[in-house]
Enzyme design. Structure first.
Site, mmCIF file in Angstrom:
data_model
loop_
_atom_site.group_PDB
_atom_site.id
_atom_site.type_symbol
_atom_site.label_atom_id
_atom_site.label_comp_id
_atom_site.label_asym_id
_atom_site.label_seq_id
_atom_site.Cartn_x
_atom_site.Cartn_y
_atom_site.Cartn_z
ATOM 1 N N GLU A 33 0.814 -1.212 0.000
ATOM 2 C CA GLU A 33 0.000 0.000 0.000
ATOM 3 C C GLU A 33 0.851 1.267 0.000
ATOM 4 O O GLU A 33 0.530 2.231 -0.688
ATOM 5 C CB GLU A 33 -0.948 0.012 1.204
ATOM 6 C CG GLU A 33 -2.035 -1.055 1.157
ATOM 7 C CD GLU A 33 -2.986 -0.882 -0.021
ATOM 8 O OE1 GLU A 33 -2.972 0.183 -0.673
ATOM 9 O OE2 GLU A 33 -3.746 -1.822 -0.301
ATOM 10 N N TYR A 116 -6.555 6.744 3.556
ATOM 11 C CA TYR A 116 -6.685 5.638 2.602
ATOM 12 C C TYR A 116 -5.977 4.373 3.106
ATOM 13 O O TYR A 116 -6.551 3.282 3.152
ATOM 14 C CB TYR A 116 -6.135 6.010 1.217
ATOM 15 C CG TYR A 116 -5.905 4.761 0.414
ATOM 16 C CD1 TYR A 116 -6.975 4.087 -0.150
ATOM 17 C CD2 TYR A 116 -4.634 4.182 0.340
ATOM 18 C CE1 TYR A 116 -6.807 2.882 -0.803
ATOM 19 C CE2 TYR A 116 -4.445 2.983 -0.309
ATOM 20 C CZ TYR A 116 -5.528 2.338 -0.874
ATOM 21 O OH TYR A 116 -5.349 1.134 -1.488
ATOM 22 N N ASP A 134 -9.513 6.001 -2.899
ATOM 23 C CA ASP A 134 -8.306 6.410 -3.621
ATOM 24 C C ASP A 134 -8.729 7.069 -4.939
ATOM 25 O O ASP A 134 -9.914 7.333 -5.153
ATOM 26 C CB ASP A 134 -7.400 5.199 -3.872
ATOM 27 C CG ASP A 134 -7.968 4.283 -4.933
ATOM 28 O OD1 ASP A 134 -9.195 4.299 -5.143
ATOM 29 O OD2 ASP A 134 -7.192 3.554 -5.576
#
Length: 345
Positions: A33, A116, A134
DNA sequence: AAGGCGGGGGT
DNA sequence: ACCCCAGCCTT
């Protein structure tokens, strides 16, 4: 059929096999991520594989030097991600006993983890009902619901987050969250989406109102700053050169580069020579010449770096000098790495 | 609320 | 050229 059901079915049929798709281990999901923030999947994959090999567990990352972490990150950009990654690995190792916290709130406290990423880790790893928003999700929701609120305004950010929460499928949050992002990346693309074969097309407001090409709305503020970089590539009698580490604020923090003379415009050889003493405490080179005849303009999002590499040789011995063959060991910006690749005396 | 922060790929 | 990418942090 409702929105989330369509997303889940589409995802099952169309999901890519990615290196981090076969695990829910927080360390691996976190690593992926962070790397994918503002970064395309295709660009991130080789870096992910390198990191997992070099640092199989979070403790391995924590005990590495920052220089090694930055070196492996070299070329991926947004280097604060690498520095924060390293800092968070230490926190996880030392304060959390090697285990990531399992709530959005706790994850949000960690360096480099924002709304996020906290939502992504909490949902994917711990099955928490958190909505990810996102760039893909902004686009899919703005089009499907026909929302023209700017996605990068304060109001828009709050609005889309609330909307995402309302429509998320908490029964299978892992696949739903990854599914809506994958849908945005592969089907509901920024340019020229193939709406003719889109399962959301019948109820898509943007499609039925012919507004696919104007949604999502984004406030743009792209001002490019022109900068003029003169890199001094010193060479002593033993073929050693000098590197410096960038400190303070600004681009490329903690990466290495040659001694830099930044100016307001292009300068000539005489001006470079005149600045040698102040910059590197050296005078009277035996030779000095411009290495790149062709213009080098290194382009960042908000800066154009007009760059000249000056080769400057001395009949002397540089203390703290680095052998040319050792240059590849240091983390450097792509601009410097490209020069090193082509540089021959 | 706005600006800074990389590099690469698509159009 | 311009836009966008599994955003975050600082001011």
């Amino acid at each position: 059929m409702n929105f989330s059901r369509i997303i889940l079915e589409w995802y099952e049929l169309n999901k890519r096999l990615l290196p981090w798709r076969n695990t829910n281990e927080p360390y691996l999901i976190w690593l992926s991520e962070i790397m994918l923030q503002q970064t395309r999947v295709a660009q991130g994959i080789p870096y992910y594989l390198k990191f997992v090999e070099a640092f199989p567990e979070v403790q391995d990352l924590a005990s590495a030097s920052e220089e090694k972490v930055l070196k492996l990150w070299q070329g991926l950009g947004y280097y604060s991600r690498a520095r924060n990654l390293h800092a968070t690995a230490k926190i996880i190792t030392e304060k959390y006993n090697g285990k990531f916290p399992n709530t959005y709130k706790e994850l949000l406290e960690l360096k480099g983890i924002g709304d996020y990423t906290a939502s992504a880790i909490a949902s994917i790893c711990f099955n928490r009902p958190e909505a990810v928003v996102d760039g893909n999700v902004y686009r899919v929701l703005a089009r499907y619901y026909g929302i023209d609120l700017p996605i990068n305004s304060s109001e828009g950010i709050l609005y889309f987050k609330e909307l995402a929460k309302e429509i998320m499928d908490t029964g299978n949050i892992r696949d739903y969250n990854q599914g809506i992002m994958e849908f945005g990346a592969l089907q509901c693309t920024p340019k020229n989406p193939d709406c003719s074969r889109c399962p959301l097309q019948p109820a898509c407001i943007a499609y039925t109102h012919n507004k696919i090409d104007v949604l999502p709305v984004k406030i743009k503020k792209n001002k490019v700053r022109n900068r003029y970089f003169n890199y001094l590539v010193l060479l002593d009698e033993n073929n050693k050169t000098l590197l410096q580490q960038r400190k303070g604020n600004g681009i490329w923090q903690n990466l290495y580069e040659f001694p830099l003379l930044e100016t307001e415009q292009y300068i000539d050889q005489g001006e470079v020579t005149a600045n040698l003493k102040d910059l590197v405490a050296l005078e009277e080179p035996s030779e000095i010449y411009l290495y790149n005849e062709n213009k080098i303009v290194h382009k960042l999002s908000h800066q154009h770096l007009h760059t000249r590499f000056w080769i400057i040789t001395f009949e002397a011995n540089l203390e703290n000098g680095i052998q040319l063959a050792e240059l590849h060991k240091y983390p450097v910006p792509v601009l410097i790495a490209d020069f090193i690749k082509t540089f021959k005396i």
